[in-house]
Design an enzyme around this catalytic site. Structure first.
Site, short mmCIF file in Angstrom:
data_model
loop_
_atom_site.label_atom_id
_atom_site.label_comp_id
_atom_site.label_asym_id
_atom_site.label_seq_id
_atom_site.Cartn_x
_atom_site.Cartn_y
_atom_site.Cartn_z
NE ARG A 125 -11.01 -9.53 -2.43
CZ ARG A 125 -11.34 -8.61 -3.33
NH1 ARG A 125 -11.67 -8.97 -4.55
NH2 ARG A 125 -11.34 -7.34 -3.01
CE LYS A 177 -4.01 -1.78 2.55
NZ LYS A 177 -5.02 -1.51 1.52
#
Ligand code: BES
Ligand code: MN
Ligand code: ZN
Length: 490
Positions: free
Chosen positions: A348, A274
């Site tokens: 996920r 990130k």
């Protein structure tokens, strides 16, 4: 904090640190407690309203001080908006925050003026909001802020019966659960690791006889084939774990309600690192997990006649030399293969194995809670959690619980049309669905692992914490607790 139902017949003899009154907007005629206290104060309330400084608009508040011999140290007026439009949650939150700021030690809260239609639910919500306003983070500060002062709160204007008294307890239990979720969320990633979450779960199981805790380590997860979850922890020195808390308050054989929380204790993005700005906020990436622990605490404290299974998929997402790389293909516990195109779509991956694992509990419904996508923040901001479900009845139940508790969700589509965005030439699916509808394709990914049961997914990326000032909100413990209360029919 101690809560009680208090029926006050004569405000003249009332002694309290703070009397809280609900003032409807533009009250022509003061009624109930408002009228009584107005008279006793020499029409102070009337003066304040007539001055135009305080109209009773929602969110407005003002403090008045009565002359001796009144034993009411302060009068706190809180606006409740136009008659019939009062947002009880908002009102209760302002009351709680004002009481906090005034450093009152005890208070009497008058509910007439609020035009309540359900006294039991109001008692629960008021208690929850007042206790929640007292939360302060202090764990890693060397100068501890002053402890909250409020000790005793009486609620006036509610029937004193078993159901309302019980609701006061429920409100406190939910507030404790919210408090736990906030504290875990606010703790930094170097304290709140996957193992720390496991120790907190074990602590809960010690505290409540009705809770049982089981923690799977990485080698146990490997034996179960949890290749998706383990692909996330590969790049971290902190071992992942899968935490199960079972609450048995219902009949043996009654199918459990399953809650699954995303517990990424720090999300650096992994190899798909990130950007630096605000990366610290990714310590909050375990807020779904925190809400599962908080809700189980609340359920156990309320002794709800239900069976519940809480599962936390806990891991860090870090980029070391062994870390999963873009293009790597992994095999989930379900046998489905996944091409990891972006290691930052890790939530996920841990959740899909937990969704497969939960099948062994033959759940009645499964609800997963996750700070899953930045796209959900773009879509709904900080007001509503994103709700996705393969079942309309479950979705409606959750939306209703959100409205009742003031912890709202908004339903998003889960149409097959979006599924094709997850196509991969090399695996059964990719872990990202491209630029459009990021929160929907993330939910579509999860849906593929939840086909065997009734399932809902709450994306709490926008609601679980605030950025200025930084603070966890404890959401959606309120929504989930309300859903459980409704399910229990108590
Ligand atoms: N934990 C983040 C989601 C997130 C981001 C929550 C910002 C709150 C604020 C999640 O693991 C993530 O990184 N998601 C990616 C998915 C993308 C790579 C498809 C995102 O939202 O950018
Ligand atoms: Mn991520
Ligand atoms: Zn994440």
């Amino acid at each position: 904090m101690q809560f009680s139902i208090r029926q006050i017949h004569d405000f003249k003899t009332l002694a309290t640190d703070c009397l809280v009154l609900a003032v409807p907007e533009n009250s022509k005629r003061l009624q109930g407690a408002l009228a009584a206290v107005n008279t006793l104060s020499g029409h102070m309330i009337r003066h304040v309203i007539d001055s135009g400084d305080f109209s009773g608009k929602a969110g407005q508040h003002t403090t008045l001080y009565l002359p001796k011999p009144s034993k009411i140290a302060r009068l706190l007026l809180i606006g409740c908006g136009k008659a019939g439009e009062t947002d009880l949650q908002q009102w209760a939150r302002s009351a709680g925050q004002c009481l906090q700021r005034l450093k009152a030690r005890d208070a009497v809260v008058c509910t007439d003026g609020l035009a309540l239609d359900d006294a039991v639910s109001a008692a629960r919500q008021l208690t929850h909001a007042i206790v929640a306003a007292q939360y302060h983070y202090s764990r890693t500060l060397s100068h501890k802020p002053a402890k909250p002062t409020l000790r005793k709160v009486g609620l006036h204007g509610l029937d004193n019966n078993k159901a309302t008294r019980h609701a006061l307890q429920a409100g406190q239990s939910i507030a404790e659960g919210t408090h736990l979720a906030r504290e875990l969320g606010n703790l930094p990633g170097n304290i709140c690791t996957p193992s720390y979450l496991a120790s907190e779960a074990r602590k809960l199981a010690k505290q409540h006889k009705s809770l049982q805790c089981q923690v799977l380590n990485e080698s146990q997860m490997r034996k179960l084939g949890m290749g998706a979850l383990l692909s996330v922890s590969r790049g971290s020195d902190e071992p992942a774990c899968l935490i199960t808390l079972q609450y048995k308050g219902g009949k043996a054989g009654q199918k459990p309600i399953a809650l699954i929380g995303k517990g990424i204790t720090f999300d650096s993005g992994g190899i798909s690192l990130k950007p630096g700005a605000k990366m610290d906020e990714m310590k909050y990436d375990m807020c779904g997990a925190a809400s599962v622990l908080g809700t189980l605490h609340a359920a156990a404290a309320m002794k709800l006649p239900l069976n519940i299974v809480g599962i936390v998929a806990a891991s860090e997402n870090m980029p070391n030399g062994r870390a999963t790389k873009p293009g790597d293909i992994i095999t989930s516990m379900s046998g489905k293969t996944i091409e990891v195109l972006n290691t930052d779509a890790e939530g996920r991956l841990v959740l899909c194995d937990a969704l497969t694992y939960v099948g062994r509990y033959k759940p009645d419904v499964v609800i997963d809670i996750a700070t899953l996508t930045g796209a959900c923040v773009v879509a709904l901001g900080e007001h509503a959690s994103g709700l996705f479900s393969n079942d309309d009845a479950l979705a409606d139940d959750l939306l209703q619980a959100g409205t009742q508790s003031g912890d709202r969700a908004w339903r998003m589509p889960l149409w097959d049309d979006y599924q094709k965005q997850l196509k991969s030439p090399f695996a059964d699916m990719a872990n990202i669905g491209g630029p459009g509808a990021g929160s929907v394709t993330a939910a579509c990914f999860l849906a593929r692992f939840a086909e065997d049961y009734t399932w809902a997914h709450l994306d709490i990326a926008g609601t679980a914490w605030k950025s200025a000032p930084k603070n966890a909100t404890g959401r959606p413990v309120g929504l989930l607790s309300q859903y459980l209360i409704n399910r229990a029919g108590v």
